[in-house]
Design an enzyme around this catalytic site. Structure first.
Site, short mmCIF file in Angstrom:
data_model
loop_
_atom_site.label_atom_id
_atom_site.label_comp_id
_atom_site.label_asym_id
_atom_site.label_seq_id
_atom_site.Cartn_x
_atom_site.Cartn_y
_atom_site.Cartn_z
CB SER A 1 3.16 6.55 8.58
OG SER A 1 3.41 5.23 8.97
NE ARG B 1 14.46 1.30 6.44
CZ ARG B 1 13.61 2.32 6.38
NH1 ARG B 1 12.60 2.38 7.24
NH2 ARG B 1 13.76 3.29 5.49
CG ASP C 1 -1.17 2.35 3.16
OD1 ASP C 1 -0.62 1.31 3.60
OD2 ASP C 1 -1.20 3.42 3.79
CG HIS D 1 2.50 3.11 4.53
ND1 HIS D 1 1.36 3.65 5.09
CD2 HIS D 1 3.53 3.46 5.36
CE1 HIS D 1 1.68 4.29 6.20
NE2 HIS D 1 2.99 4.20 6.38
CG ASP D 2 7.40 4.51 1.76
OD1 ASP D 2 7.03 4.76 2.92
OD2 ASP D 2 8.53 4.06 1.48
#
Length: 378
Positions: A149, A219, A316, A349-350
């Site tokens: 990232s 967040r 992602d 993405h994680d």
């Protein structure tokens, strides 16, 4: 040199750090952790670059949350990045809030927290600080540089700015520029922070109330982008949270709502709101090709000796495979040897932070081959 405790060093005390904005900083304090031992030839150092809300506690317990390091699964004795073999370094990036100079630290000119007077920074500025830290540690050339990232963005800036100090690199789930969608998503988060009345124009450090609500919403918004729709559906679906029926109100009826609120509320305990503004801005300004008349390959023209590995993930949508392939094509055009894989994963993405066997196998194989080329024992 053998430690797993957090360290801090003051850099740029004699000559200031010159930022891309034209501003200067002196001194620059850096919080960092090391694992393993630097060999006699100083040829086994690996720098790990963290993502937006990450930190230097890559393989040790976080001092605030008490949770294990964010990549402890990967890094440690006998693990993929084996600290019995390699000297691993991870530093808190410039502008962050866990030991490295940023908006919450003291401005020498005013003897008060910088707040919004802190100069705007870039990913390349972060990399310059990392290079100075390596100088302090006596590391001329890195055996490997790894990041996902925003950490991957730092890897790419290293390839463009300090290629002579690199032997091999791994960049995961990243991009060489921020798209309009990326910038838009970050702007929503920044506006959430700045709309909180407790933000107080960025000067909240000496006040009891902090812009926690705004940072929490930022967040929550960002966390959605780190997951795929499939991952959210599999984990939560439309399941209700501790109730048998909807309440016809605005409490957290659904499990996914409760999950996001938890992510937001715990985040404010370990992160600074102004740091969030500055680091997201640094990511938005990223456009490596823009410094080379739009030709990304020209940025990597001096990195033909560096072994590179690029990994993307099928779900992602934040930094999709197309953006990662753009990097691969540029590296190929510059004559840089590069391996690439798109990993099939439902996690979005994680995925680079989670257990992904195919990713692990590729990283393990790449490091092993790079170690042999470097003359390091297997």
């Amino acid at each position: 040199m053998n430690t797993s405790a957090c360290n801090s060093v003051s850099l740029f005390t004699e000559s200031p750090l010159e930022l891309d904005s034209g501003a200067t900083l002196s001194p620059v304090n850096v919080g960092f952790e090391t694992y393993g031992e630097l060999n006699e030839g100083r040829s086994n150092a690996i720098l790990i670059c963290h993502a937006l809300t990450g930190d230097q506690y890559v393989a040790s317990n976080h001092p605030i949350t008490g949770k294990p390091g964010w990549w402890e699964r990967i890094i440690g004795p006998g693990k993929l990045v084996d600290t019995n073999k390699y000297f691993v370094i991870c530093s808190n990036v410039l502008g962050s809030c866990l030991g490295t100079t940023g908006p919450k630290e003291i401005n020498p000119a005013t003897e008060k927290p910088w707040g919004i007077d802190f100069p705007v920074i870039t990913i390349r500025d972060m990399v310059k600080v990392q290079a100075a830290l390596l100088d302090h540690l006596g590391v001329d050339t890195l055996f490997a540089l790894i990041g996902g990232s925003m950490g991957g963005m730092q890897v790419l800036e290293w390839l463009a700015t300090f290629p002579e100090r690199l032997h091999s690199t791994i960049a995961l789930a990243t991009a060489a520029r921020h798209t309009a969608q990326n910038i838009a998503l970050h702007e929503v988060g920044r506006q959430s922070v700045m709309a909180d009345p407790n933000w107080n124009g960025g000067r909240y450090y000496e006040k009891e109330a902090k812009p926690d609500k705004g940072l929490s919403v930022a967040r929550m918004t960002a966390h959605i982008t780190y997951l795929s729709e499939d991952a959210l559906t599999r984990k939560f679906g439309r399941n209700l949270q501790s109730r048998d029926a909807i309440t016809f109100g605005f409490d957290a009826d659904f499990q996914v709502e409760s999950y996001l609120r938890y992510q937001g509320s715990t985040f404010v305990d370990r992160f600074d709101a102004n740091s969030y503004l500055y680091i997201t801005r640094a990511m938005d300004y990223l456009d490596i090709a823009g410094r080379h008349d739009g030709r990304l390959a020209d940025a990597f023209k001096n990195a033909a000796h560096v072994r590179c590995c690029i990994i993307s993930f099928s779900t992602d949508w934040l930094y999709p495979t197309a953006e990662n392939k753009r990097i691969v094509h540029a590296l190929n055009a510059a004559g840089v040897p590069v391996s690439f894989a798109e990993i099939e994963s439902p996690h979005g993405h994680d995925a680079f932070l989670l257990e992904e066997p195919e990713m692990d196998q590729m990283i393990e194989g790449f490091i092993s081959a790079a170690a042999k080329a470097r003359g390091l024992s297997s």
